[in-house]
Scaffold this active site. Structure first.
Site, PDB file in Angstrom:
ATOM      1  CG  HIS A 123      -0.610  -0.573   2.764  1.00  0.00           C
ATOM      2  ND1 HIS A 123      -0.069   0.927   3.429  1.00  0.00           N
ATOM      3  CD2 HIS A 123      -0.059  -1.303   3.077  1.00  0.00           C
ATOM      4  CE1 HIS A 123       0.745   0.092   4.489  1.00  0.00           C
ATOM      5  NE2 HIS A 123       0.334  -1.322   4.159  1.00  0.00           N
ATOM      6  N   GLY A 124       0.480   2.495  -0.439  1.00  0.00           N
ATOM      7  CA  GLY A 124       1.338   3.292  -0.343  1.00  0.00           C
ATOM      8  C   GLY A 124       1.587   4.117   1.154  1.00  0.00           C
TER       9      GLY A 124
END
Length: 145
Positions: free
Chosen positions: A64-65
């Site tokens: 995920h970011g």
């Protein structure tokens, strides 16, 4: 998990990335190709991996970011890359099932919860690794609400 979040287009079976960075980029490209995120989100996924590994154990990584990646998210989405041979995620950890997630607001927390429920059983990981079709994987997740 709703049927519009995980579709066949979001899954890559029998992937053979050259290493962790390529695995992250490939999984991110699935999110980009399906309109969930901008291309810049991939850089934020790589940045997040540098901060702390997204390897979760049980041959599983959940990409995920970073916290400041929200601006690149257009819709909640998930990507799955299945790497039967595994990828070294550092410190002797091998990931074979790689999830990429992006969530609007706090919807990524629902995605994480669904992944945790489905993947808590090692038999499920084996099932994903030996899936004969993308539909087999979709069916696993469609049972969770």
């Amino acid at each position: 998990m709703s049927k519009d979040v995980l579709t066949a287009a979001n899954i890559e079976l029998n992937a053979t990335p050259a290493g962790k960075e390529e695995a992250i980029r490939n999984t991110g490209e699935i999110l980009v190709a399906n309109g969930y995120v901008d291309k810049e989100y991939i850089d934020k996924m790589l940045e997040r991996e540098e901060q702390k590994t997204t390897y979760m154990g049980n041959f599983l990584a959940i990409l995920h970011g970073t916290d400041n990646a929200k601006q690149y998210v257009h819709a909640t989405g998930i990507a799955i890359t299945v790497v039967p041979e595994g990828i070294d995620f550092g410190e002797g950890n091998t990931a074979k099932v790689i999830f990429g997630i992006a969530g609007e607001n706090d919807e990524h927390l629902d995605l994480l919860a669904n992944i945790a429920i489905v993947c808590s059983d090692p038999k499920t990981i084996d099932h994903i690794l030996t899936a004969e079709s993308k539909q087999d994987i979709i069916d696993l997740f469609s049972e969770v609400e």
